[in-house]
Write a protein that holds these residues in place. Sequence first.
Motif, PDB file in Angstrom:
ATOM      1  N   PRO A 136       0.811  -1.221   0.000  1.00 50.48           N
ATOM      2  CA  PRO A 136       0.000   0.000   0.000  1.00 50.48           C
ATOM      3  C   PRO A 136       0.844   1.271   0.000  1.00 50.48           C
ATOM      4  O   PRO A 136       0.445   2.284  -0.577  1.00 50.48           O
ATOM      5  CB  PRO A 136      -0.856  -0.110   1.271  1.00 50.48           C
ATOM      6  N   THR A 137       2.019   1.216   0.618  1.00 51.84           N
ATOM      7  CA  THR A 137       2.921   2.374   0.603  1.00 51.84           C
ATOM      8  C   THR A 137       3.352   2.692  -0.822  1.00 51.84           C
ATOM      9  O   THR A 137       3.298   3.842  -1.258  1.00 51.84           O
ATOM     10  CB  THR A 137       4.161   2.099   1.471  1.00 51.84           C
ATOM     11  N   ALA A 140       0.281   3.988  -2.909  1.00 54.37           N
ATOM     12  CA  ALA A 140      -0.107   5.359  -2.548  1.00 54.37           C
ATOM     13  C   ALA A 140       0.944   6.363  -3.001  1.00 54.37           C
ATOM     14  O   ALA A 140       0.613   7.445  -3.507  1.00 54.37           O
ATOM     15  CB  ALA A 140      -0.328   5.459  -1.037  1.00 54.37           C
TER      16      ALA A 140
END
Length: 195
Positions: A136-137, A140
């Motif tokens: 997710p890092t 995003a």
Amino acid sequence: MTTLTVNPAASAHPNRVLADRFGGTILREVVLVAAGTLALILLARVSVPLPFTPVPVSLGTLGALSVGTVLGARRGLVSVLAYVVLGVAGAPVFTGTNVGWAFASFGYVLGYFLVALISGLSAQRGADRRVVTMVPTALASLASVYVAGLAWMIPFAHMTLADGLAKGLVPFIIGDLLKAAVASGLFPVLRSLTR
């Protein structure tokens, strides 16, 4: 009754990123930032122009993600700042033949600040230690480049929103998913190797 134990090493360095193993003195900080800027320059120069859009396919976003993850938010932002200043001043560091700021894809260059900030802050909180938190890092971080990129390109090139999305977002989704996959696998391995 259970007691909570705290790892003294972890609490002493709650914001440790990979580069913290080398930082400490002003000279080492300067070298780390310079290395981050150089890495960003080299990766951004790996690009392929597309005939239907002013935005090339480039490894610049992966460079900004890597700089933020390895160096942390503060050093990562300074590295990106040095990169942008060099390019605006006329150094051939941007993709293709772009120099200065008056070109349609300059907003994506500005978006590197967001990419480095998000990835750097996430790494400082340990997101780069496991694949499940790095995915997710990376997604995003890479998605954030479109905020500045589209906000700049659409008015600069006099595009409609639909045209801007078709030329500045859609063609790059698969590439960014691949970059996110590479980053999500690579950085947890690097962290495990440097423990």
